[in-house]
Scaffold this motif. Structure first.
Motif, PDB file in Angstrom:
ATOM      1  N   CYS A   1       0.851  -1.206   0.000  1.00  0.00           N
ATOM      2  CA  CYS A   1       0.000   0.000   0.000  1.00  0.00           C
ATOM      3  C   CYS A   1       0.881   1.249   0.000  1.00  0.00           C
ATOM      4  O   CYS A   1       1.656   1.475   0.927  1.00  0.00           O
ATOM      5  N   ASP A   2       0.762   2.055  -1.055  1.00  0.00           N
ATOM      6  CA  ASP A   2       1.561   3.274  -1.183  1.00  0.00           C
ATOM      7  C   ASP A   2       0.822   4.516  -0.712  1.00  0.00           C
ATOM      8  O   ASP A   2       1.449   5.538  -0.410  1.00  0.00           O
ATOM      9  N   ALA A   3      -0.501   4.449  -0.670  1.00  0.00           N
ATOM     10  CA  ALA A   3      -1.298   5.613  -0.255  1.00  0.00           C
ATOM     11  C   ALA A   3      -2.646   5.112   0.228  1.00  0.00           C
ATOM     12  O   ALA A   3      -3.125   4.057  -0.193  1.00  0.00           O
ATOM     13  N   ALA A   4      -3.251   5.885   1.120  1.00  0.00           N
ATOM     14  CA  ALA A   4      -4.571   5.511   1.632  1.00  0.00           C
ATOM     15  C   ALA A   4      -5.306   6.776   2.041  1.00  0.00           C
ATOM     16  O   ALA A   4      -4.697   7.775   2.429  1.00  0.00           O
ATOM     17  N   GLY A   5      -6.613   6.717   1.933  1.00  0.00           N
ATOM     18  CA  GLY A   5      -7.399   7.886   2.311  1.00  0.00           C
ATOM     19  C   GLY A   5      -8.837   7.526   2.625  1.00  0.00           C
ATOM     20  O   GLY A   5      -9.307   6.425   2.317  1.00  0.00           O
ATOM     21  N   ILE A   6      -9.523   8.465   3.241  1.00  0.00           N
ATOM     22  CA  ILE A   6     -10.933   8.291   3.572  1.00  0.00           C
ATOM     23  C   ILE A   6     -11.724   9.345   2.806  1.00  0.00           C
ATOM     24  O   ILE A   6     -11.499  10.546   2.963  1.00  0.00           O
ATOM     25  N   LEU A   7     -12.606   8.861   1.967  1.00  0.00           N
ATOM     26  CA  LEU A   7     -13.419   9.711   1.093  1.00  0.00           C
ATOM     27  C   LEU A   7     -14.852   9.744   1.600  1.00  0.00           C
ATOM     28  O   LEU A   7     -15.402   8.707   1.985  1.00  0.00           O
TER      29      LEU A   7
ATOM     30  N   VAL B   1     -13.054  -0.211   1.109  1.00  0.00           N
ATOM     31  CA  VAL B   1     -14.181  -0.713   1.898  1.00  0.00           C
ATOM     32  C   VAL B   1     -15.166   0.434   2.101  1.00  0.00           C
ATOM     33  O   VAL B   1     -14.766   1.527   2.515  1.00  0.00           O
ATOM     34  N   LEU B   2     -16.420   0.167   1.812  1.00  0.00           N
ATOM     35  CA  LEU B   2     -17.457   1.162   2.060  1.00  0.00           C
ATOM     36  C   LEU B   2     -17.707   1.234   3.567  1.00  0.00           C
ATOM     37  O   LEU B   2     -17.941   0.216   4.218  1.00  0.00           O
ATOM     38  N   LEU B   3     -17.647   2.448   4.111  1.00  0.00           N
ATOM     39  CA  LEU B   3     -17.797   2.624   5.554  1.00  0.00           C
ATOM     40  C   LEU B   3     -19.246   2.806   5.958  1.00  0.00           C
ATOM     41  O   LEU B   3     -19.674   2.332   7.006  1.00  0.00           O
ATOM     42  N   TYR B   4     -20.000   3.541   5.168  1.00  0.00           N
ATOM     43  CA  TYR B   4     -21.413   3.761   5.463  1.00  0.00           C
ATOM     44  C   TYR B   4     -22.107   4.268   4.218  1.00  0.00           C
ATOM     45  O   TYR B   4     -21.469   4.783   3.299  1.00  0.00           O
TER      46      TYR B   4
ATOM     47  N   GLY C   1     -19.320   7.025   2.648  1.00  0.00           N
ATOM     48  CA  GLY C   1     -17.909   7.188   2.985  1.00  0.00           C
ATOM     49  C   GLY C   1     -17.168   5.894   2.683  1.00  0.00           C
ATOM     50  O   GLY C   1     -17.764   4.811   2.742  1.00  0.00           O
ATOM     51  N   ALA C   2     -15.896   6.000   2.356  1.00  0.00           N
ATOM     52  CA  ALA C   2     -15.117   4.809   2.005  1.00  0.00           C
ATOM     53  C   ALA C   2     -13.657   4.983   2.410  1.00  0.00           C
ATOM     54  O   ALA C   2     -13.120   6.096   2.379  1.00  0.00           O
ATOM     55  N   LEU C   3     -13.045   3.873   2.793  1.00  0.00           N
ATOM     56  CA  LEU C   3     -11.606   3.822   3.025  1.00  0.00           C
ATOM     57  C   LEU C   3     -10.973   3.198   1.793  1.00  0.00           C
ATOM     58  O   LEU C   3     -11.335   2.081   1.405  1.00  0.00           O
ATOM     59  N   ASN C   4     -10.036   3.902   1.156  1.00  0.00           N
ATOM     60  CA  ASN C   4      -9.420   3.444  -0.091  1.00  0.00           C
ATOM     61  C   ASN C   4      -7.916   3.285   0.066  1.00  0.00           C
ATOM     62  O   ASN C   4      -7.256   4.145   0.656  1.00  0.00           O
TER      63      ASN C   4
END
Length: 230
Positions: free
Chosen positions: A41-47, A122-125, A132-135
């Motif tokens: 994993c090179d990058a991660a974010g919460i959208l 992963v879809l958070l809600y 919202g999603a964690l990518n």
């Protein structure tokens, strides 16, 4: 993935998250932990997306914000697909972003230009059109295998709790602000027009109904007028 070691790292992450002093710090820590703990994993974010507008709540790595912006601007992408599913699927995994992706051709072309090789999330809600999603992103294809699903769910659970807490806090604060505004407006009417508490509330409610205004908006008008009029 060495699951015993990963479990120990997740336990430490849980302790670290509890120590954070804000929801934002918690979300930032989850994104940073994804890059640190998930191999490849090179990058991660919460959208989060609200009324079609994409907002990056947290990021670790320079791919995140541009990817979020593109999905929101184009109205397509893996996060949008996950949110629209009716089959209950909440996790997506794109093994090779360098290959054509017919479901979202415009986003996938732009993602390749950004240097995204593979992606999972992963879809958070979901809440009507909002979600919202964690990518998680990797610059190389094939970075995320099947075992990423368990790792993704574990990380996402922390982010989901933080987001749920934030939304609950926002709702409570909004309710308290509304109650305070109404109470203050009632006090103004009681003092300036010699009304009882019930009579003052009745005035606010009658104006609300007659003018099709929310009670809190009527209260704000009363507070804004020096004479206590609306």
């Amino acid at each position: 993935m060495e699951w015993r070691r990963y479990a120990e790292q997740m336990a430490q992450l849980a302790r670290d998250l509890v120590a954070q002093d804000s929801v934002q710090a918690t979300l930032d820590a989850v994104s940073a932990a994804a890059v640190e703990l998930v191999e490849g994993c090179d990058a991660a974010g919460i959208l989060t997306v609200s009324k079609g507008r994409a907002v990056t709540l947290a990021k670790c790595g320079d791919l995140v914000e541009e990817s979020d912006r593109l999905q929101g601007e184009l109205g397509e992408g893996p996060c949008f697909d996950a949110a629209r599913r009716v089959d209950g699927g909440r996790l997506f995994r794109i093994a090779d972003m360098t290959r054509p992706q017919p479901s979202w051709p415009r986003y996938s072309r732009a993602a390749r230009d950004l240097g995204i090789g593979s992606m999972t999330g992963v879809l958070l809600y979901t809440d009507e059109e909002d979600f919202g999603a964690l990518n998680l992103y990797s610059r190389r294809p094939g970075a995320f295998g099947k075992d990423i699903e368990s790792a993704g769910w574990l990380l996402a659970s922390h982010a989901a709790v933080a987001l749920s807490t934030a939304r609950t806090v926002d709702q409570l604060e909004h309710a308290l602000e509304t109650r305070h505004a109404i109470g203050e407006a009632m006090g103004i009417l009681m003092e300036r027009h010699q009304l009882s508490e019930d009579e003052a509330f009745g005035v606010l409610r009658r104006i609300s109904q007659d003018h099709n205004l929310k009670l809190r908006d009527v209260a704000r008008r009363v507070r804004a007028q020096p004479s206590g009029q609306v």
